[in-house]
Design an enzyme around this catalytic site. Structure first.
Site: not given
Ligand code: CTP
Length: 403
Positions: A210, A289
């Site tokens: 955030n 990934k």
């Protein structure tokens, strides 16, 4: 807090290094200005290393005519950005200049330009100190409201015994902190603070997080150090310098933050959960990934441990302060979280457009377990931090004094 420390030319200049070190240790930002004779006694590098800031050594920039206007009026900028001017040691010459308004070097020029409180710690030979000229200058300076930290009596470098020795660095620092009205009301406390966001990994290169900058939590840590507390700062990834004097415990995920908090719970007397903990973590973090596909993908998420809630259950008589970052219904959400999580105080702040996370200022509402509500008007995060500690100490008296 910012203090400009002027160092005059005398044997005691070496003691100014200890003054600088103690101020930095108490969370004060120190900008040192040395007169040219001070530089005969101590090298500017000593002060630069202790304060982490460039030392000002002359009124005019190196290179004369090539110097820029902005560097030539630096004394005005330094005058305005500091909360207090301290001169230690203040020589007879500097005191005479200040008393008469002479301005022929950086320090004397800045003295005239400085609008805030000034503290002088004189040091000189006994004869110079007792001379009517020095005493008259001293009276003039005291008459202007300047604080004088009187020299002590003792053996002087010149071989004389008498008044003139620079006061002890601790006494000088105490006078400065008193003048800045820094209360040492958190002495003996251990304040455990969490700050910043957490990052919940998705794969080795991606994460959920955030916009928390950590500035509010770091301001709380700075304020607590300045007020005398031992501070443990458990911080998610942020790009801020750790406050000097606080123990920094860096963490990444909510789970790591939880573990760090409970490792330090026993020693804490006040806990402040300013961190914006991610509410969800990825169920299966990919080892490699994740590759792009044409198809829609979804992430399965689990709730993270609610650290504040768990603290509410295990806190005993520790003072527990949480935060509520809201985009609407600030007071009612703060009250709901206070009750749901068993906190003693919730600091509610609005986040979103133009407010909250990345800003240097904040405007908060404090909702207390006693039912009281306090609004803290917009101010620097450091000032808001002090307001939170003021209320916290009052609240603790109300909650626990009778016990
Ligand atoms: N908090 C926590 N652990 C979590 C989530 C939040 O300790 N997993 C703490 C925060 O540090 C803050 C307080 O709980 O002090 C409130 O955080 P906030 O995100 O505003 O509240 P939530 O409980 O997440 O509620 P909601 O998302 O519904 O607003």
């Amino acid at each position: 807090m910012r203090v400009a420390l002027g160092v005059g030319g005398g044997i005691a200049a070496y003691k100014a290094a200890e003054v600088a070190r103690l101020l930095v240790q108490r969370g004060v930002q120190v900008r040192v200005i040395m007169t040219s004779s001070a530089q005969e006694f101590v090298r500017p590098l000593t002060f630069a290393a202790l304060t982490g800031q460039k030392v000002i050594t002359s009124l005019f920039p190196e290179g004369g005519a090539e110097g820029t206007l902005s560097s030539a009026v630096e004394h005005i900028g330094v005058a305005l950005e500091n909360d207090l001017l301290l001169v230690a040691p203040a020589t007879a010459d500097l005191m005479a200049k200040f008393a008469h308004g002479l301005a022929d070097d950086f320090l004397s020029t800045m003295y005239l330009a400085f609008p805030g409180p000034t503290v002088l710690a004189p040091a000189m030979n006994t004869g110079m100190w007792q001379h009517p000229a020095t005493q008259a200058n001293l009276a003039t300076l005291r008459g202007r409201g300047i604080t004088i930290v009187d020299p002590e009596s003792g053996f002087l470098a010149c071989g004389m015994v008498g008044p003139g020795r620079l006061a002890e660095p601790e006494s000088i620092v105490d006078a400065v902190l008193r003048k800045l009205s820094v209360r040492r009301d958190l002495e003996g406390e251990t304040v455990l603070i969490t700050a910043g966001p957490t990052q919940e990994p998705i794969d080795p290169v991606r994460y959920i997080s955030n916009r928390s900058s950590g500035k509010m939590g770091y301001a709380l840590a700075e304020a607590a150090v300045a007020r005398g507390a031992k501070v443990v700062l458990v911080s998610g990834p942020v790009s801020l310098n750790p406050p000097v004097g606080a123990l920094l415990v860096p963490v990444r995920t909510a789970a790591e933050m939880r573990d760090a908090v409970f490792q330090h719970l026993a020693e804490a007397t006040i806990i402040i959960k300013a961190a914006a903990v991610a509410d969800f973590q990825v169920v299966r973090v990919a080892e490699q990934k994740i590759k792009k596909t044409a198809a829609r993908v979804s992430l399965e998420l689990d709730p993270t441990p609610d650290i504040l809630l768990e603290l509410g259950r295990r806190k005993e008589d520790r003072l527990l302060i949480g935060f509520a970052a809201e985009t609407q219904n600030l007071k009612s959400e703060a009250r709901r979280k206070l009750e749901a999580k068993g906190a003693d105080m919730i600091v509610g702040n609005l986040v979103g457009e133009g407010a909250g996370f990345e800003a240097d200022e904040n405007e908060v509402v404090l909702v207390m377990r006693t039912g009281e509500v306090r609004e803290v008007p917009r101010a620097s995060k450091r000032k808001v931090a002090d307001a939170i500690f003021d209320e916290a100490l009052t609240l603790r008296l109300a909650l626990y004094a009778s016990g």
